[in-house]
Design an enzyme around this catalytic site. Structure first.
Site, mmCIF file in Angstrom:
data_model
loop_
_atom_site.group_PDB
_atom_site.id
_atom_site.type_symbol
_atom_site.label_atom_id
_atom_site.label_comp_id
_atom_site.label_asym_id
_atom_site.label_seq_id
_atom_site.Cartn_x
_atom_site.Cartn_y
_atom_site.Cartn_z
ATOM 1 N N SER A 46 0.846 -1.199 0.000
ATOM 2 C CA SER A 46 0.000 0.000 0.000
ATOM 3 C C SER A 46 0.886 1.256 0.000
ATOM 4 O O SER A 46 1.656 1.466 -0.925
ATOM 5 C CB SER A 46 -0.958 -0.043 1.187
ATOM 6 O OG SER A 46 -1.980 0.906 1.069
ATOM 7 N N ASP A 55 -10.097 -4.003 -4.933
ATOM 8 C CA ASP A 55 -9.337 -2.928 -4.296
ATOM 9 C C ASP A 55 -9.368 -1.704 -5.191
ATOM 10 O O ASP A 55 -9.079 -1.793 -6.390
ATOM 11 C CB ASP A 55 -7.889 -3.386 -4.085
ATOM 12 C CG ASP A 55 -7.005 -2.350 -3.405
ATOM 13 O OD1 ASP A 55 -7.533 -1.333 -2.922
ATOM 14 O OD2 ASP A 55 -5.781 -2.571 -3.366
ATOM 15 N N HIS A 59 -8.012 -5.225 -0.372
ATOM 16 C CA HIS A 59 -6.828 -4.457 0.014
ATOM 17 C C HIS A 59 -6.334 -4.948 1.379
ATOM 18 O O HIS A 59 -7.108 -5.220 2.275
ATOM 19 C CB HIS A 59 -7.181 -2.972 0.106
ATOM 20 C CG HIS A 59 -6.001 -2.108 0.388
ATOM 21 N ND1 HIS A 59 -5.162 -1.649 -0.602
ATOM 22 C CD2 HIS A 59 -5.508 -1.620 1.560
ATOM 23 C CE1 HIS A 59 -4.211 -0.909 -0.063
ATOM 24 N NE2 HIS A 59 -4.385 -0.889 1.244
#
Length: 334
Positions: free
Chosen positions: A162, A262, A292
């Site tokens: 991320s 996501d 995610h």
């Protein structure tokens, strides 16, 4: 490759969305509640310390502060080298404690040493503080590989999830710009690669399709970006939005793993396409059915198993994608 965006990225059907919605975090105001989230994460992520396999070190930054590191040794060492890990959390939450379980799993499932970096967090320390910490650690280890007990940069791989994937990509760009030694490879797990996550303006269909009611929302990512880089005029910098870099050539071979459900999926895959167009060796894989943050799931999760099958093949030199993915929209607005 000629499929429409709708065909390439089919929507979640209503039943599946309802099921996935059970995993959605309640909407909070991250700009006001980030400290509460930090405390909650720490309370829920305790991992027993194993002094035989987990220990702490630090790097002294040029500014004089200490950058904490946590080293995780694999249960069985099957690969030489070090995975230098930058954690996710929107540059605002997460640390080496909350990611301890993830890093222990990473070390065990890759058979490789993992070094997790506890970089400074926004909003107390906005951009470029966190990036500078990651860059200093990377330069120290790449320039002095004996500190990591490896032969050279060819034994070091950057990895992040991320926002940590964003930092890994930015670090390699900064290393190249400085003429510093580059790592052998980088692994970007569902990375943030550009700044615009407003469903009304983002060039990526996945932002509108998966930006509400699932594990991560578009509003949360927008909050994170605003806390990390408060100046909207500077968010298009390639060190904040690597997808917008003018030159992506000459970078280490790259693995990008995205999650099917996501909002960041399309921009991660677009970054892979941009790297490939620039001549950088890249492999892009999508984990079907995943949300995610899946890398932090228990190691028995099939999504974690799928991810590490790909990661291990990549670490062994595998660059062949398991399938061709549809072309996401090009995120080139500045």
């Amino acid at each position: 490759m000629g499929a429409t965006a709708r065909e390439a990225h089919p929507p979640v059907n209503p039943l599946m969305r309802a099921i996935l919605g059970l995993f959605a975090a309640p909407r909070i105001n991250m700009r006001e509640d980030y400290e509460k989230v930090r405390r909650a994460q720490r309370a829920l992520s305790w991992v027993p310390r194993d002094p035989e396999r987990i220990f702490d070190q630090s790097v002294t930054a040029h500014g004089g502060h200490q950058i904490p590191l946590r080293i995780f040794l694999p249960r069985t060492a099957s690969r030489k080298g070090v995975l230098l890990f930058f954690h996710g959390g929107g540059w605002t939450i997460g640390d080496i404690d909350t990611y301890a379980g993830t890093c222990r799993t990473m070390a065990d499932l890759t058979g490789q040493v993992v070094c997790s970096v506890d970089y400074r967090l926004a909003p107390e320390h906005p951009y470029p503080a966190g990036l500078e910490d990651c860059l200093e650690v990377a330069e120290t280890i790449l320039g002095h590989p004996e500190l990591a007990e490896v032969d050279g940069p060819e034994d070091i791989t950057l990895i992040g999830d991320s926002a940590g994937g964003n930092l890994a990509a930015a670090v390699t760009l900064a290393l190249r710009a400085r003429g510093s030694a580059l790592p052998a490879a980088q692994i970007l797990l569902y990375p943030v690669t550009q700044w615009d996550h407003d469903p009304r303006t983002s060039p990526f269909p996945s932002v509108a399709e998966y930006g509400t009611g699932l594990r991560l929302t578009a509003a949360e990512v927008s909050d994170y970006v605003a806390m990390y880089q408060p100046d909207p005029e500077l968010r298009s910098s390639p060190l904040v939005s690597p997808l917008l870099a003018d030159d992506l050539s000459g970078l280490p071979r790259t693995l990008i793993l995205t999650a099917e459900y996501d909002l960041l999926r399309d921009e991660g895959e677009a970054f892979g396409a941009a790297l490939r167009a620039a001549g950088t060796p890249v492999r892009v894989e999508r984990v079907d059915g995943a949300l995610h943050g899946f890398i932090a799931l228990p190691r028995i999760s099939r999504h974690v198993g799928t991810a590490y099958d790909v990661i291990n093949d990549f670490l062994d030199g595998g660059m062949t994608q398991t399938r061709e993915l549809g072309s996401p929209s090009a995120g080139t607005r500045r």
